[in-house]
Design a protein around this motif. Structure first.
Motif, short mmCIF file in Angstrom:
data_model
loop_
_atom_site.label_atom_id
_atom_site.label_comp_id
_atom_site.label_asym_id
_atom_site.label_seq_id
_atom_site.Cartn_x
_atom_site.Cartn_y
_atom_site.Cartn_z
N SER A 107 19.53 56.07 120.06
CA SER A 107 20.62 56.95 119.66
C SER A 107 21.32 57.54 120.89
CB SER A 107 20.09 58.08 118.77
OG SER A 107 21.11 58.98 118.42
N ALA A 108 20.55 57.92 121.89
CA ALA A 108 21.13 58.49 123.11
C ALA A 108 22.00 57.46 123.83
CB ALA A 108 20.02 58.99 124.03
N GLU A 109 21.53 56.22 123.85
CA GLU A 109 22.30 55.16 124.50
C GLU A 109 23.60 54.89 123.74
OE1 GLU A 109 19.84 51.74 124.86
OE2 GLU A 109 18.38 52.72 126.19
N PHE A 110 23.52 54.89 122.41
CA PHE A 110 24.72 54.66 121.62
C PHE A 110 25.71 55.82 121.78
CE2 PHE A 110 21.86 52.05 118.66
CZ PHE A 110 22.20 50.88 119.29
N ALA A 111 25.18 57.03 121.91
CA ALA A 111 26.05 58.20 122.11
C ALA A 111 26.79 58.08 123.44
CB ALA A 111 25.22 59.48 122.06
N ALA A 112 26.07 57.61 124.46
CA ALA A 112 26.70 57.43 125.77
C ALA A 112 27.79 56.37 125.71
CB ALA A 112 25.65 57.05 126.80
N ALA A 113 27.61 55.40 124.81
CA ALA A 113 28.60 54.34 124.66
C ALA A 113 29.68 54.70 123.64
CB ALA A 113 27.92 53.04 124.24
N GLN A 114 29.60 55.94 123.12
CA GLN A 114 30.55 56.44 122.13
C GLN A 114 30.57 55.59 120.86
OE1 GLN A 114 34.35 56.86 124.12
NE2 GLN A 114 33.65 58.60 125.36
N ARG A 115 29.37 55.17 120.43
CA ARG A 115 29.22 54.44 119.17
C ARG A 115 28.63 55.38 118.13
NH1 ARG A 115 29.31 49.04 118.76
NH2 ARG A 115 29.36 49.63 116.55
N ARG A 116 29.48 56.23 117.61
CA ARG A 116 29.02 57.25 116.66
C ARG A 116 28.41 56.62 115.42
NH1 ARG A 116 27.36 62.42 116.90
NH2 ARG A 116 27.01 63.04 114.73
N ASP A 117 28.91 55.47 115.00
CA ASP A 117 28.38 54.82 113.80
C ASP A 117 26.91 54.44 113.98
OD1 ASP A 117 29.25 53.04 115.79
OD2 ASP A 117 29.38 51.38 114.36
N LEU A 118 26.58 53.92 115.17
CA LEU A 118 25.21 53.53 115.44
C LEU A 118 24.31 54.74 115.67
CD1 LEU A 118 25.81 50.41 117.72
CD2 LEU A 118 25.38 50.51 115.25
N VAL A 119 24.88 55.78 116.24
CA VAL A 119 24.12 57.02 116.42
C VAL A 119 23.68 57.55 115.06
CG1 VAL A 119 24.29 59.45 117.10
CG2 VAL A 119 25.22 57.68 118.59
N ASP A 120 24.59 57.56 114.10
CA ASP A 120 24.28 58.06 112.76
C ASP A 120 23.19 57.22 112.10
OD1 ASP A 120 26.15 60.03 113.09
OD2 ASP A 120 27.74 58.98 111.99
N LYS A 121 23.24 55.91 112.30
CA LYS A 121 22.22 55.03 111.71
C LYS A 121 20.84 55.34 112.28
CE LYS A 121 25.17 51.06 110.58
NZ LYS A 121 25.46 49.62 110.85
N GLU A 122 20.77 55.51 113.59
CA GLU A 122 19.48 55.80 114.23
C GLU A 122 18.94 57.15 113.76
OE1 GLU A 122 17.67 53.81 115.95
OE2 GLU A 122 19.13 52.19 116.18
N ARG A 123 19.82 58.13 113.65
CA ARG A 123 19.38 59.45 113.22
C ARG A 123 18.90 59.44 111.77
NH1 ARG A 123 23.92 63.47 116.05
NH2 ARG A 123 23.12 63.22 118.20
N ALA A 124 19.54 58.63 110.96
CA ALA A 124 19.10 58.51 109.56
C ALA A 124 17.71 57.90 109.48
CB ALA A 124 20.11 57.67 108.77
N GLN A 125 17.44 56.91 110.35
CA GLN A 125 16.12 56.29 110.38
C GLN A 125 15.07 57.27 110.90
OE1 GLN A 125 16.36 52.49 112.49
NE2 GLN A 125 18.40 52.19 111.63
#
Length: 207
Positions: A107-125
Motif C-alpha cells: 500500500s505504501a509503495e502504491f501511495a508513492a506511485a499515486q495509485r489510489r485505487d491499488l492503495v484502497d484494495k490493499e487497505r481493504a484486504q
C-alpha cells in the motif's frame, strides 16, 4: 491414417490395465494405506473457518476478502510442505499479521506511485486480515510484556545453570526453546518471532 489391428489391441490392453478393478489389491494393504499414521493432522479451527469463508466470499463476490483468504491459504499450503506447518491458531494469527504487513508495505509503495485505487484494495484486504486476527481469541503479547517474560526466563535458566555448576552463561537458543516449548510461557500466544529473537538477543547479550 488407419490404426492397425495390433495397435488397436495394444490400446485396449492399456485401457483395461488403467481402469482395472481394484479388487486385486489385498484388503489389508488398502486399509493400511487408508489409516496410515502419516496422514496430516486436522487444520487449526481458525484456518478451517477461513477455508469455509472462501465459498461465502465467492458467492458474495467480495473481492478484498477473496484475495486476502487466498493469500493466507496459499501461505498455509506452502508451510504444510515444510518442517514447520501451520498447526495452531496462534500460528494462523502470526500468518495473518505477516500477510497484513506485506499488504501495508505494498500500500505504501502504491501511495508513492499515486495509485489510489491499488492503495484502497490493499487497505481493504488488511481490514479483512485484521478482522480474522482480532476474532481469533489468541492473546497478543506486546513488546513490554514480551521483554518481561524473556527476562524471567533468562533469570531462571541462569539460576538452574549456576545450581548445576555451570558457567552462568545463558545462550539465546536455550531461552527461545524454553519460551516456545509446549507448556512454555508463550505457547498459544500471538508472538512476533522476529521481535522475540531481538529481545532475547539483547537480554542475553548474544552477538
Amino acid at each position: 491414417m488407419a490404426i492397425s489391428g495390433s495397435s488397436s489391441r495394444a490400446t485396449q490392453r492399456v485401457l483395461r490395465a488403467r481402469f482395472a478393478s481394484p479388487t486385486t489389491t489385498p484388503l489389508s494393504r488398502t486399509c493400511t494405506r487408508f489409516y496410515s499414521s502419516d496422514a496430516p493432522p486436522p487444520a487449526p479451527p481458525l484456518l478451517q473457518k477461513i477455508k469455509a469463508d472462501l465459498k461465502t466470499a465467492m458467492r458474495a463476490k467480495d473481492a478484498p476478502r477473496l484475495t486476502a483468504i487466498r493469500s493466507v491459504l496459499a501461505a498455509a499450503l506452502n508451510a504444510s510442505k515444510t518442517a514447520a506447518p501451520i498447526a495452531t491458531d496462534a500460528q494462523v494469527v502470526a500468518l495473518l499479521r505477516r500477510t497484513a504487513r506485506a499488504s501495508a508495505d505494498a500500500s505504501a509503495e502504491f501511495a508513492a506511485a499515486q495509485r489510489r485505487d491499488l492503495v484502497d484494495k490493499e487497505r481493504a484486504q488488511i481490514a479483512v486480515l485484521e478482522e480474522y486476527a482480532a476474532a481469533a481469541g489468541v492473546e497478543e503479547v506486546g513488546e513490554a510484556q514480551l521483554r518481561a517474560v524473556v527476562e524471567g526466563a533468562v533469570t531462571a535458566i541462569a539460576s538452574e545453570g549456576a545450581a548445576a555448576g555451570g558457567d552462568g552463561r545463558v545462550r539465546m537458543g536455550d531461552v527461545m526453546k524454553k519460551l516456545l516449548a509446549p507448556g512454555g510461557p508463550l505457547e498459544g500466544k500471538d508472538v512476533e518471532r522476529a521481535l522475540l529473537a531481538r529481545i532475547v538477543k539483547e537480554v542475553t547479550g548474544s552477538s
